[in-house]
Design a protein around this motif. Structure first.
Motif, PDB file in Angstrom:
ATOM      1  N   GLU A  61     111.583   1.246 -66.231  1.00 53.58           N
ATOM      2  CA  GLU A  61     112.374   0.394 -67.221  1.00 53.58           C
ATOM      3  C   GLU A  61     111.967  -0.936 -67.484  1.00 53.58           C
ATOM      4  O   GLU A  61     112.294  -1.551 -68.462  1.00 53.58           O
ATOM      5  CB  GLU A  61     113.625   0.109 -65.957  1.00 53.58           C
ATOM      6  N   ILE A  62     110.971  -1.352 -66.858  1.00 50.83           N
ATOM      7  CA  ILE A  62     110.137  -2.443 -67.214  1.00 50.83           C
ATOM      8  C   ILE A  62     109.386  -2.157 -68.528  1.00 50.83           C
ATOM      9  O   ILE A  62     109.475  -3.081 -69.230  1.00 50.83           O
ATOM     10  CB  ILE A  62     109.070  -3.041 -66.261  1.00 50.83           C
ATOM     11  N   LEU A  63     108.752  -1.188 -68.622  1.00 52.39           N
ATOM     12  CA  LEU A  63     107.974  -0.640 -69.793  1.00 52.39           C
ATOM     13  C   LEU A  63     109.031  -0.415 -71.074  1.00 52.39           C
ATOM     14  O   LEU A  63     108.634  -0.663 -72.306  1.00 52.39           O
ATOM     15  CB  LEU A  63     106.999   0.271 -69.605  1.00 52.39           C
ATOM     16  N   THR A  64     110.108   0.103 -70.743  1.00 49.54           N
ATOM     17  CA  THR A  64     110.892   0.831 -72.002  1.00 49.54           C
ATOM     18  C   THR A  64     112.127   0.062 -72.156  1.00 49.54           C
ATOM     19  O   THR A  64     112.948   0.259 -73.130  1.00 49.54           O
ATOM     20  CB  THR A  64     111.258   2.360 -71.744  1.00 49.54           C
ATOM     21  N   ARG A  65     112.563  -0.685 -71.084  1.00 51.61           N
ATOM     22  CA  ARG A  65     113.984  -1.247 -71.010  1.00 51.61           C
ATOM     23  C   ARG A  65     114.148  -2.608 -70.759  1.00 51.61           C
ATOM     24  O   ARG A  65     115.142  -3.319 -70.548  1.00 51.61           O
ATOM     25  CB  ARG A  65     115.137  -0.539 -70.130  1.00 51.61           C
ATOM     26  N   SER A  66     112.710  -3.554 -70.959  1.00 51.23           N
ATOM     27  CA  SER A  66     112.641  -4.885 -70.801  1.00 51.23           C
ATOM     28  C   SER A  66     113.384  -5.131 -69.555  1.00 51.23           C
ATOM     29  O   SER A  66     113.814  -6.380 -69.398  1.00 51.23           O
ATOM     30  CB  SER A  66     113.480  -5.541 -71.988  1.00 51.23           C
ATOM     31  N   ALA A  67     113.299  -4.588 -68.332  1.00 49.41           N
ATOM     32  CA  ALA A  67     113.631  -4.941 -67.109  1.00 49.41           C
ATOM     33  C   ALA A  67     112.750  -5.955 -66.598  1.00 49.41           C
ATOM     34  O   ALA A  67     111.543  -5.888 -67.090  1.00 49.41           O
ATOM     35  CB  ALA A  67     113.739  -3.836 -66.226  1.00 49.41           C
ATOM     36  N   SER A  68     113.128  -6.967 -65.582  1.00 52.60           N
ATOM     37  CA  SER A  68     112.405  -7.681 -65.349  1.00 52.60           C
ATOM     38  C   SER A  68     111.383  -7.164 -64.143  1.00 52.60           C
ATOM     39  O   SER A  68     112.040  -6.353 -63.207  1.00 52.60           O
ATOM     40  CB  SER A  68     113.170  -8.934 -64.675  1.00 52.60           C
ATOM     41  N   HIS A  86     108.716   6.354 -60.826  1.00 52.78           N
ATOM     42  CA  HIS A  86     109.389   7.519 -60.731  1.00 52.78           C
ATOM     43  C   HIS A  86     108.953   8.557 -61.732  1.00 52.78           C
ATOM     44  O   HIS A  86     108.145   8.075 -62.709  1.00 52.78           O
ATOM     45  CB  HIS A  86     111.047   7.263 -61.058  1.00 52.78           C
ATOM     46  N   THR A  87     109.117   9.902 -61.311  1.00 55.44           N
ATOM     47  CA  THR A  87     108.333  10.816 -62.448  1.00 55.44           C
ATOM     48  C   THR A  87     108.927  10.649 -63.860  1.00 55.44           C
ATOM     49  O   THR A  87     108.273  11.133 -64.632  1.00 55.44           O
ATOM     50  CB  THR A  87     108.704  12.028 -61.850  1.00 55.44           C
ATOM     51  N   ASP A  88     110.204  10.006 -63.946  1.00 54.49           N
ATOM     52  CA  ASP A  88     110.425   9.661 -65.383  1.00 54.49           C
ATOM     53  C   ASP A  88     109.659   8.906 -66.194  1.00 54.49           C
ATOM     54  O   ASP A  88     109.678   8.837 -67.533  1.00 54.49           O
ATOM     55  CB  ASP A  88     111.948   9.309 -65.446  1.00 54.49           C
ATOM     56  N   LEU A  89     108.619   8.195 -65.425  1.00 48.64           N
ATOM     57  CA  LEU A  89     107.405   7.451 -66.101  1.00 48.64           C
ATOM     58  C   LEU A  89     106.958   8.248 -67.213  1.00 48.64           C
ATOM     59  O   LEU A  89     106.400   7.798 -68.042  1.00 48.64           O
ATOM     60  CB  LEU A  89     106.816   6.825 -65.080  1.00 48.64           C
ATOM     61  N   VAL A  90     106.909   9.309 -66.942  1.00 50.98           N
ATOM     62  CA  VAL A  90     106.041  10.586 -67.912  1.00 50.98           C
ATOM     63  C   VAL A  90     106.666  10.426 -69.265  1.00 50.98           C
ATOM     64  O   VAL A  90     105.911  10.571 -70.252  1.00 50.98           O
ATOM     65  CB  VAL A  90     106.335  11.937 -67.330  1.00 50.98           C
ATOM     66  N   ALA A  91     107.758  10.062 -69.323  1.00 54.55           N
ATOM     67  CA  ALA A  91     108.336   9.975 -70.669  1.00 54.55           C
ATOM     68  C   ALA A  91     107.931   8.489 -71.573  1.00 54.55           C
ATOM     69  O   ALA A  91     108.066   8.445 -72.750  1.00 54.55           O
ATOM     70  CB  ALA A  91     110.042  10.018 -70.660  1.00 54.55           C
ATOM     71  N   ALA A  92     107.644   7.711 -70.833  1.00 52.56           N
ATOM     72  CA  ALA A  92     107.237   6.279 -71.417  1.00 52.56           C
ATOM     73  C   ALA A  92     106.143   6.373 -72.490  1.00 52.56           C
ATOM     74  O   ALA A  92     106.126   5.934 -73.298  1.00 52.56           O
ATOM     75  CB  ALA A  92     106.889   5.191 -70.232  1.00 52.56           C
ATOM     76  N   GLU A  93     105.033   7.304 -72.114  1.00 55.36           N
ATOM     77  CA  GLU A  93     104.043   7.452 -73.075  1.00 55.36           C
ATOM     78  C   GLU A  93     104.521   7.893 -74.382  1.00 55.36           C
ATOM     79  O   GLU A  93     103.989   7.347 -75.291  1.00 55.36           O
ATOM     80  CB  GLU A  93     103.289   8.807 -72.489  1.00 55.36           C
ATOM     81  N   SER A  94     105.537   8.793 -74.424  1.00 56.44           N
ATOM     82  CA  SER A  94     105.791   9.033 -75.892  1.00 56.44           C
ATOM     83  C   SER A  94     107.138   8.311 -76.267  1.00 56.44           C
ATOM     84  O   SER A  94     106.881   8.067 -77.664  1.00 56.44           O
ATOM     85  CB  SER A  94     106.331  10.691 -76.009  1.00 56.44           C
ATOM     86  N   GLU A  95     107.635   7.423 -75.358  1.00 53.57           N
ATOM     87  CA  GLU A  95     108.546   6.605 -76.264  1.00 53.57           C
ATOM     88  C   GLU A  95     108.023   5.492 -76.537  1.00 53.57           C
ATOM     89  O   GLU A  95     108.530   4.817 -77.401  1.00 53.57           O
ATOM     90  CB  GLU A  95     109.609   6.246 -74.889  1.00 53.57           C
ATOM     91  N   LEU A  96     106.882   4.935 -76.029  1.00 51.97           N
ATOM     92  CA  LEU A  96     106.160   3.728 -76.485  1.00 51.97           C
ATOM     93  C   LEU A  96     105.253   3.937 -77.744  1.00 51.97           C
ATOM     94  O   LEU A  96     104.902   3.143 -78.264  1.00 51.97           O
ATOM     95  CB  LEU A  96     105.396   3.209 -75.490  1.00 51.97           C
ATOM     96  N   VAL A  97     105.264   5.283 -78.269  1.00 51.34           N
ATOM     97  CA  VAL A  97     104.226   5.620 -79.016  1.00 51.34           C
ATOM     98  C   VAL A  97     104.363   4.772 -80.509  1.00 51.34           C
ATOM     99  O   VAL A  97     103.393   4.148 -81.004  1.00 51.34           O
ATOM    100  CB  VAL A  97     104.209   7.201 -79.560  1.00 51.34           C
TER     101      VAL A  97
END
Ligand SMILES: Nc1ncnc2c1ncn2[C@@H]1O[C@H](COP(=O)(O)OP(=O)(O)O)[C@@H](O)[C@H]1O
Ligand SMILES: [Mg+2]
Length: 333
Positions: A61-68, A86-97
């Protein structure tokens, strides 16, 4: 205040064990430690039994949703905190592309917040993708766990190539504070030869201005010790699980060496002798993604020539031909 990423793109070399045990050891020395789990495998989080619940915020959430960072923080003890994964961090790589400034999101989120701590320790994933790039942008020092075996030095050459690019384009302060030998089995000829090659290489880099020109191999080596493999299963640090084990001794020694790098030896507090207080692969966004991200950095016109020339690794007796790339990696970006 030191900001350190525990990094090596190879899996299973002792990154998470080092982040967890070094963090706990520094906390025993009353240093305020913030650990960040940046690996979608979430092993650091599991190590401390700190799995997030449904509504809990994580590094994702910090990386993809601007959580503090403050809202994701988990307290593990008086001196030890964790931002979990959490294992959902796996999605961050593609979401941030396609996100502009994707490589500095973590840096910006931790800016000021991390100042409350004496040590920031980021546990990196076993890849050189956008998550790792965020770690490289957020720290000033790299601590590299290395398992001394055949091809370990080739892996290091690839890592140094990336580190050079990031230093040139994104983070000029980035440097390697040291290499720690993990899962070490002293007395084997191969380990001895790899370590010798590594020391020679680092010696040759002195004064060259590369991010590793001041780096050395830590005197503390982390021996293979079954207690280190067992303690995560109990949700305990090595110092709570087996305080007299070789694993605890080795990480205590590493913490003291790290502290002494920046502080005079007298600053290392006396530790209680036995009582202690402290509680494979992420999606392959390849090196190319790193280069692309780096190329979009603040100085796209910077010309950087990187030459990482490592001595040949000690080959086993019946070695297969060494795979390319060869020992010399030259990059002009
Ligand atoms: N010094 C050691 N002695 C014994 N087992 C270890 C040691 N260091 C790590 N391990 C075990 O080896 C495996 C890989 O270590 P880990 O720290 O997770 O590596 P990485 O984070 O680099 O993938 C884990 O099961 C861990 O418990
Ligand atoms: Mg790990």
């Amino acid at each position: 205040m030191r900001h350190i990423a525990v990094i090596n793109q190879k899996g299973g070399v002792g990154k998470t064990t080092t982040a967890a045990s070094l963090g706990a050891a520094l906390a025993l020395h009353k240093r305020r430690v913030l650990m960040v789990d940046l690996d979608p495998q979430a092993h650091l989080t599991l190590h401390f039994n700190a799995e997030p619940g449904q509504d809990d915020l994580t590094v994702y959430e910090i990386l993809t949703r601007s959580a503090s960072a403050a809202d994701a923080l988990v307290n593990l003890g008086e001196y030890l905190c964790l931002i979990p994964a959490h294992t959902d961090l796996v999605a961050a790589e593609s979401e941030l592309v396609s996100v502009v400034g994707r490589e500095v999101i973590l840096r910006d989120a931790l800016e000021r917040f991390a100042d409350r701590y004496d040590y920031l320790l980021i546990d990196c994933p076993p890849s050189l993708g956008i998550l790792t790039l965020n770690a490289l942008a957020a720290v000033t020092e790299l601590l590299i766990p290395l398992q001394p075996h055949f091809l370990a030095l080739q892996g290091l050459a690839r890592l140094f190539e990336t580190v050079s690019l990031v230093q040139a384009r994104i983070n000029p302060e980035l440097r390697v504070c040291g290499i720690v030998l993990c899962l070490f089995e002293g007395g084997t000829r191969l380990a001895g030869e790899v370590v010798e090659d590594l020391r020679r290489f680092l010696e040759a880099a002195r004064g060259t201005g590369t991010p590793w020109s001041e780096a050395s191999v830590f005197k503390a080596t982390i021996r293979r010790n079954i207690k280190l493999a067992e303690c995560p299963g109990h949700g305990l640090s090595i110092f709570d699980y087996a305080p007299r084990s070789n694993g605890a001794q080795d990480y205590r020694a590493l913490a003291e060496e790290l502290i002494n790098q920046a502080e005079p030896p007298a600053a290392v507090d006396e530790l209680p002798t036995d009582e202690v207080q402290v509680g494979e692969q992420s999606p392959a966004v390849s090196d190319q993604a790193v280069r692309a991200a780096v190329a979009g950095g603040p100085n796209p016109s910077t010309q950087v020539a990187v030459e990482v020339a490592l001595p040949p690794a000690a080959a086993p007796q019946s070695a297969e031909p060494a795979p390319s790339p060869s020992n010399t990696v030259t990059t002009v970006a």
